[in-house]
Design a protein around this motif. Sequence first.
Motif, mmCIF file in Angstrom:
data_model
loop_
_atom_site.group_PDB
_atom_site.id
_atom_site.type_symbol
_atom_site.label_atom_id
_atom_site.label_comp_id
_atom_site.label_asym_id
_atom_site.label_seq_id
_atom_site.Cartn_x
_atom_site.Cartn_y
_atom_site.Cartn_z
ATOM 1 N N ILE A 234 14.056 17.368 -13.036
ATOM 2 C CA ILE A 234 12.620 17.073 -12.980
ATOM 3 C C ILE A 234 12.011 17.281 -14.356
ATOM 4 N N VAL A 235 11.268 16.292 -14.828
ATOM 5 C CA VAL A 235 10.505 16.448 -16.065
ATOM 6 C C VAL A 235 9.034 16.219 -15.748
ATOM 7 N N VAL A 236 8.210 17.197 -16.035
ATOM 8 C CA VAL A 236 6.767 17.073 -15.854
ATOM 9 C C VAL A 236 6.126 17.063 -17.234
ATOM 10 N N ASN A 237 5.688 15.882 -17.655
ATOM 11 C CA ASN A 237 5.060 15.732 -18.967
ATOM 12 C C ASN A 237 3.572 16.069 -18.856
ATOM 13 N N ASN A 238 3.291 17.352 -18.869
ATOM 14 C CA ASN A 238 1.915 17.813 -18.706
ATOM 15 C C ASN A 238 1.175 17.966 -20.032
ATOM 16 N N ALA A 239 1.892 18.148 -21.120
ATOM 17 C CA ALA A 239 1.257 18.408 -22.414
ATOM 18 C C ALA A 239 0.330 17.264 -22.818
#
Length: 254
Positions: free
Chosen positions: A88-93
């Motif tokens: 899982i990758v969560v690109n929140n930045a």
Amino acid sequence: MQLDLTGRRALVTGGGSGIGAAIARALGARGADVAVHYANSKDGAEAVAGELIGAGRRAIAIGGDLTDPAQASAVVAAAAAHLGGIDIVVNNAGHLVGRATVAEMSDEHWASVLSVNVSSSFYVTRAAVPYLAESAAGRVVLMSSLAGENGGGAGSVAYATAKAAVVGFARGLAKELAADKITVNALAPGFIEDTAFHNTFTPTAAQQNIVAGLPLQRPGTVDDVAGAVLYLASDLSSFVTGQVIDINGGANFR
């Protein structure tokens, strides 16, 4: 089917505070091991990682400037090495950076906003694709914004443009990665209270006016966003890709 992420390995960018920290904690609470990235919030990221380790998860805080492709790749590699892979990758930045009208906007401001919101997600996701392709349940979650749909507030043309671009990236990437059974979706939060974003860039009176105009008559919370991430990261959303989930209390309807 349950929302169980036991054994899943996640990277959350911008995970040292606000929405990112809530996402990291929520993933850990559902059983995921989590790499918590930070740019400036080292203490916060280490605290979140410490909480997860205390709860029995594998976790690590990793610093890096994601607008630099080499550093972004290094962050992904460090996360994969510590967790044994990435599911899982969560690109929140992301960041508004500052408010500026087009007439007064510098080239540097424009480039900075596009870089921190769009390029960073591209660099991280590109580096993570080989790991996601090895996963049985690869997930990419990108962070757009209500601003990408309605143009945002005064002085946020660059930010609105960047967040609209994130949606295009999500939809194009969803098609590209479908053959590897990797889903790609985006979230578009509206007004989320108690975040550095609004505490810095949205005056109190403006915040109150926003909430008063929402059909649900309450501000959003970081947990509202984290809940949507849990859905997209889990098997519950295995047939959902290329979509944008609005989290805005009814501020607008597609």
